[in-house]
Write an enzyme that holds these catalytic residues in place. Structure first.
Site, PDB file in Angstrom:
ATOM      1  CG  HIS A   1      15.850  68.658  33.140  1.00 12.38           C
ATOM      2  ND1 HIS A   1      16.062  68.600  31.785  1.00 12.38           N
ATOM      3  CD2 HIS A   1      15.400  69.914  33.386  1.00 12.38           C
ATOM      4  CE1 HIS A   1      15.752  69.770  31.229  1.00 12.38           C
ATOM      5  NE2 HIS A   1      15.339  70.587  32.185  1.00 12.38           N
TER       6      HIS A   1
ATOM      7  CG  ASP B   1      21.707  66.696  35.002  1.00 11.17           C
ATOM      8  OD1 ASP B   1      22.376  67.759  35.032  1.00 11.17           O
ATOM      9  OD2 ASP B   1      20.514  66.651  34.657  1.00 11.17           O
TER      10      ASP B   1
ATOM     11  CD  GLN C   1      18.642  73.292  38.620  1.00 12.52           C
ATOM     12  OE1 GLN C   1      18.947  74.175  39.417  1.00 12.52           O
ATOM     13  NE2 GLN C   1      17.997  73.553  37.488  1.00 12.52           N
TER      14      GLN C   1
ATOM     15  CB  CYS D   1      12.173  70.108  31.559  1.00 12.64           C
ATOM     16  SG  CYS D   1      11.892  71.425  30.390  1.00 12.64           S
TER      17      CYS D   1
HETATM   18  N1  7TS Z   1      19.552  68.889  34.097  1.00  9.76           N
HETATM   19  C1  7TS Z   1      18.911  69.546  35.072  1.00  9.76           C
HETATM   20  C2  7TS Z   1      18.842  68.958  36.449  1.00  9.76           C
HETATM   21  C3  7TS Z   1      18.341  70.799  34.798  1.00  9.76           C
HETATM   22  O1  7TS Z   1      17.723  71.461  35.781  1.00  9.76           O
HETATM   23  C4  7TS Z   1      18.427  71.330  33.493  1.00  9.76           C
HETATM   24  C5  7TS Z   1      17.759  72.631  33.124  1.00  9.76           C
HETATM   25  C6  7TS Z   1      19.122  70.607  32.527  1.00  9.76           C
HETATM   26  C7  7TS Z   1      19.667  69.383  32.858  1.00  9.76           C
HETATM   27  C8  7TS Z   1      19.306  71.123  31.143  1.00  9.76           C
HETATM   28  O2  7TS Z   1      20.125  72.228  31.145  1.00  9.76           O
HETATM   29  P1  7TS Z   1      20.353  73.065  29.809  1.00  9.76           P
HETATM   30  O3  7TS Z   1      21.135  74.251  30.242  1.00  9.76           O
HETATM   31  O4  7TS Z   1      21.113  72.189  28.867  1.00  9.76           O
HETATM   32  O5  7TS Z   1      18.988  73.421  29.292  1.00  9.76           O
HETATM   33  N2  7TS Z   1      16.715  72.998  33.970  1.00  9.76           N
HETATM   34  C9  7TS Z   1      15.842  74.004  33.779  1.00  9.76           C
HETATM   35  C10 7TS Z   1      14.852  74.302  34.713  1.00  9.76           C
HETATM   36  O6  7TS Z   1      14.698  73.698  35.762  1.00  9.76           O
HETATM   37  N3  7TS Z   1      14.107  75.339  34.270  1.00  9.76           N
HETATM   38  O7  7TS Z   1      14.607  75.743  33.097  1.00  9.76           O
HETATM   39  C11 7TS Z   1      15.676  74.915  32.786  1.00  9.76           C
END
Ligand code: 7TS
Length: 412
Positions: A128, A205, A208, A369
């Site tokens: 991501h 990370d 997910q 993303c």
């Molecule tokens: N890492 C992964 C694997 C993610 O899927 C996301 C957000 C993030 C980091 C960032 O998370 P945040 O809460 O700090 O924004 N992923 C997604 C998505 O897949 N669709 O919307 C947000």
């Protein structure tokens, strides 16, 4: 995660969870966008409201009962995150705004001071943007280089290439536990062991991963683990960084302000110990309480029931999706968690999303993303259907039948 044989018990296990979530007062809602943000159960909403109504005040500062209760609730939530990740101690958990802020904290406070020209950070092609851009920023400032381990046509990491890219210049490895674009589950323990064999620290990370599978950071042996509350049936604006104490202790703060100091004078400021030195300013107190409630909720259901339910849904959905003529699954990983990405011949992913939305089916269309993943598979975007513990086989049926109708509609 793995595709277990579908039994009658697992087919119904957990379906009742739908009633725990007030959003499904709309009986027609088919919510398949939990990878972006999961819905919240009533127990999470109630816990936040009760806290705000009866126990809210700023933390760590007051000597009066409300502030003491608020502090206990906030620090209690830290303990719940520790238990959830199986970390050794509460002090290894730093509250952040989410996964993105947690990666940036490590990038600024751990990587930046340690890196220089000739050093390398190794990531994978699955990341991501939140696990790419902060490292690019560190590289731009320090003269270090970003290296990227490739994936194969199924969307699995090429482990041999990953190992080969781990060289004498590698200073940090960062990768997703589960890919948000493909659903690939990475072999975290193996990857971490490979990195550690060369003395390289590892950031995982887990944004997910945490909603779908149990995580034990001591078993994985990773140095850093990050996640967001809002993908875990909790609120937005709260997440956590786990870090081994030896790292947290050695890292300078990256933001200055109140609550992260022991004493301040114009000559000299003494910082508080971790985790407080990384939590400058008034934090998201109610958010932490909500995250704690979400963790309690999941713990009460238990991983066996959660994973059995999700494995059933995945095993039920995958062959039906794959059988739709003109539908191509993007990512067919060896181990999948929580989502399906796909494209339809001749129909733009955004049109797929719009068509499904007309049926009250919520999916996401776009690059998620993860533009390098899209580029790897030669598509500008995909449609992604992602699962949560409130989804049912009826949701899968609704998706599959709408996609079939859509094909006829566009063919006509
Ligand atoms: N890492 C992964 C694997 C993610 O899927 C996301 C957000 C993030 C980091 C960032 O998370 P945040 O809460 O700090 O924004 N992923 C997604 C998505 O897949 N669709 O919307 C947000």
């Amino acid at each position: 995660m793995k595709h277990a044989a579908v039994s009658k018990e697992t087919a119904t296990a957990g379906c009742t969870r739908r009633d725990d979530f007030p959003v499904f007062a709309d009986p027609g809602l088919v919510y398949l966008d939990s990878a972006a943000s999961a819905q919240k159960p009533a127990v999470v909403l109630d816990a936040m409201r009760a806290f705000d109504a009866t126990s809210y005040a700023n933390i760590h500062r007051g000597v009066y009962a409300l502030s003491e209760r608020a502090t206990a609730a906030y620090e209690g939530a830290r303990g719940k995150v520790r238990g959830f990740l199986h970390a050794d101690a509460d002090r290894e958990i730093v509250f952040t705004r989410g996964a993105t802020e947690a990666v940036n904290l490590v990038a600024n406070s751990f990587a930046r001071p340690r890196l220089g020209p000739g050093d390398e950070i190794l990531i994978t092609h699955l990341e991501h943007h939140a696990n790419i851009v902060p490292w690019q920023m560190v590289c731009a400032e320090t003269g270090a280089q970003l290296r990227v381990a490739p994936i194969n046509d199924r969307g699995d990491l090429d482990l041999d290439e990953f190992a080969a890219l781990l060289g004498t210049h590698t200073r940090l490895v960062a990768f997703a536990h589960v890919s948000n674009a493909l659903g690939t589950v990475n072999p975290v323990r193996e990857m971490t062991a490979l990195a550690h064999a060369r003395g390289v620290p590892v950031l995982v990370d887990g944004a997910q991963a945490v909603p779908h599978l149990p995580v034990d950071v001591q078993d994985l042996d990773c140095d850093f683990y990050v996640f967001s509350g809002h993908k875990l049936y909790g609120p937005t604006g709260i997440g956590a960084l786990y870090a081994k104490w030896e790292h947290l202790e050695s890292m300078p703060p990256w933001q200055g302000g109140g609550d992260m100091i022991l004493s301040v004078s114009f000559d000299k400021t003494i910082y508080a110990e971790a985790p407080r030195k990384f939590e400058a300013g008034t934090p998201n107190i109610t958010g932490a309480v909500g995250l704690g409630a979400a963790i309690d909720y999941l713990t009460a259901i238990g991983w066996p029931a959660i994973t059995a339910h999700e494995e059933d849904l995945e095993a039920y959905a995958e062959p039906q999706l794959a059988a739709i003529e003109g539908l191509r699954l993007i990512g067919t990983p060896a181990v999948r968690a929580g989502l399906f990405s796909f494209v339809m011949d001749g129909i733009h992913p955004h049109d797929v999303g719009t068509f499904l939305a007309a049926d009250n089916i919520a999916v996401r269309s776009g690059h998620h993303c993860a533009q390098p993943v899209m580029e790897r598979f030669g598509v500008p975007a995909t449609t992604r259907a992602s699962l949560g513990l409130y989804n049912t086989r009826a949701d899968v049926d609704a998706l599959v039948s709408a996609l079939k109708r859509m094909k006829e509609f566009f063919a006509a």
